[in-house]
Write a protein that holds these residues in place. Sequence first.
Motif, short mmCIF file in Angstrom:
data_model
loop_
_atom_site.label_atom_id
_atom_site.label_comp_id
_atom_site.label_asym_id
_atom_site.label_seq_id
_atom_site.Cartn_x
_atom_site.Cartn_y
_atom_site.Cartn_z
N MET A 1 0.83 -1.22 0.00
CA MET A 1 0.00 0.00 0.00
C MET A 1 0.86 1.25 0.00
O MET A 1 0.59 2.23 -0.68
N LEU A 2 1.98 1.20 0.77
CA LEU A 2 2.88 2.34 0.86
C LEU A 2 3.50 2.66 -0.50
O LEU A 2 3.60 3.82 -0.90
N LYS A 3 3.90 1.61 -1.24
CA LYS A 3 4.48 1.82 -2.56
C LYS A 3 3.49 2.51 -3.48
O LYS A 3 3.85 3.42 -4.25
N LYS A 4 2.23 2.09 -3.43
CA LYS A 4 1.20 2.70 -4.29
C LYS A 4 1.04 4.18 -3.97
O LYS A 4 0.92 5.01 -4.88
N GLU A 5 1.05 4.52 -2.69
CA GLU A 5 0.93 5.92 -2.29
C GLU A 5 2.12 6.73 -2.79
O GLU A 5 1.96 7.87 -3.25
N PHE A 6 3.32 6.16 -2.72
CA PHE A 6 4.51 6.86 -3.20
C PHE A 6 4.44 7.08 -4.71
O PHE A 6 4.86 8.13 -5.22
N CYS A 7 3.93 6.08 -5.44
CA CYS A 7 3.81 6.22 -6.89
C CYS A 7 2.89 7.38 -7.26
O CYS A 7 3.15 8.10 -8.24
N PHE A 11 5.69 10.11 -8.22
CA PHE A 11 6.02 9.68 -9.58
C PHE A 11 4.89 9.89 -10.58
O PHE A 11 4.94 9.33 -11.68
N GLU A 12 3.89 10.67 -10.22
CA GLU A 12 2.79 11.01 -11.15
C GLU A 12 2.15 9.76 -11.76
O GLU A 12 1.64 9.79 -12.88
N ASN A 13 2.22 8.63 -11.02
CA ASN A 13 1.69 7.35 -11.48
C ASN A 13 2.34 6.84 -12.76
O ASN A 13 1.81 5.96 -13.44
N HIS A 19 7.96 -1.41 -9.84
CA HIS A 19 9.22 -0.79 -10.26
C HIS A 19 10.01 -0.24 -9.07
O HIS A 19 11.14 0.24 -9.26
N LEU A 20 9.43 -0.24 -7.87
CA LEU A 20 10.13 0.27 -6.69
C LEU A 20 10.81 -0.88 -5.96
O LEU A 20 10.17 -1.81 -5.50
N ARG A 21 12.15 -0.79 -5.86
CA ARG A 21 12.94 -1.83 -5.22
C ARG A 21 13.42 -1.34 -3.86
O ARG A 21 13.86 -0.20 -3.71
N LYS A 34 17.49 3.61 4.43
CA LYS A 34 16.61 2.60 3.84
C LYS A 34 15.50 3.29 3.07
O LYS A 34 15.16 4.44 3.35
N GLY A 35 14.93 2.58 2.11
CA GLY A 35 13.82 3.14 1.36
C GLY A 35 13.58 2.40 0.06
O GLY A 35 13.80 1.18 -0.02
N TYR A 36 13.16 3.13 -0.96
CA TYR A 36 12.82 2.55 -2.26
C TYR A 36 13.56 3.31 -3.37
O TYR A 36 13.75 4.53 -3.28
N ILE A 37 13.94 2.56 -4.40
CA ILE A 37 14.57 3.16 -5.57
C ILE A 37 13.80 2.73 -6.82
O ILE A 37 13.40 1.57 -6.94
N SER A 38 13.54 3.68 -7.72
CA SER A 38 12.76 3.39 -8.92
C SER A 38 13.64 2.76 -9.99
O SER A 38 14.72 3.26 -10.30
#
Length: 430
Positions: A1-7, A11-13, A19-21, A34-38
């Motif tokens: 759910m967190l990844k979807k919110e970040f997108c 990232f303008e969807n 795609h977030l690793r 720590k976090g996510y990279i596109s």
Amino acid sequence: MLKKEFCEKYFENTVKPKHLRNFEATTPNGNVIKGYISRKPNKYLGSLIITHISEKNGNSYDTEQFVQSFPKIHYWDSRHKLKEDEGQIIYHCQEKLDGTCLIIYSLNDRQGNSIEIVPKSRSQAVADQRILDMYELIDKKAIGEFFKNPAHFNDTLMFELYGILNRHEIAHMDTYIDINLIGAFINEEFLNYISMSCYCDLDNFKKPETIYTIEKYPHENVFSIRWNRENQKLKNYEITCKDTFPTLYDAIMEVKLLLEKINKKYVEYNQRRVIEGIVINGIHFNNTQMYLKVKPRDIEIEARQMDSVPRRFVLKEVQKYFDEFGSNVRKLYENDDMHYIKYVKHQLKEEFSYEQIEDPRTIRRIKKVFMEVWDSQLPPVSIQNICEDLIRENPDDSISELMRIFAKTYPSKKQHSRHAYNILSKLQKR
């Protein structure tokens, strides 16, 4: 759910959760982030969302910081083309320096204060140690001054790290190691060429040389190509163009030919090419800022005419692999000995066909070049010394067991396996 919110938020969807690793990395000053990279190959390629910081001093907390990376640079095609219908257009064709893309950002605490300035590569949150070692050798005063201003704590600077010490395909023989500013994300937008030039003048950043400009003025319906007479590097290899062109596409095709002629003229005197291509920082036809790369015509033709991928193109992508993963190559190889092959094949997709990439000769070339580059990264050590160390560290192992250790520990020296076997046999008989 967190990844979807970040997108949606960052990232303008245009980037999907898949795609977030996840990443975890240690910064040069010893802070753990720590976090996510596109991993989506668009303008957000390599962008970060930092979600947790464990400072070296013991403070540990959740946070949320977005770091814009340098966009994927595309070739001119139907999807990636520049605006050409405005009254006045000037596109600057800057030298595409052949090195490593380095993105610099400020790591901020929860209050928005800068903890340290961090260099990253496109696919990593923190640059590999090999790149950091080169970065330490350059003059970083201008970068430090830029990030002293709190207004820039959420901005990123993008550089090309190039020179003899970081040699790829093009040899920059007049530079040991240096950086040039190739992009900047300031106040939540990418700077255009004019704004970039202003920052370079005000903040003492170097920028790549402009070789040509492509120009069209309100009273004209054609494009002209003009040589930049302030270009010092190529001043003795000037190739001008007096023709005009009905479309921007035609003008860019001519630039490819002109770059080929510059290289040919340079080869006559120096026995090597001088330029890999140019990059245009311009306006996409949908009004967004974009970078467009253009290669000399002969380099493009060479790529298309071969049945398999030529060695020098493979070498370029293998070098990128070591730029990204240098200090972790052994670990990656032990976990998945196809990791580098998948990476290189993916990188080659933009310039070569599926048939060329999957050709058995290409696969053999990737494996051979990878081992050569890996071996060149290791401290020089003889097979004799390696075998003596193996015997000393594993005194009770058989020759076959020692050879398995040799193959796993020194895969880049596979071609010396027979020699190693003979040495080990003699050492065990002593």
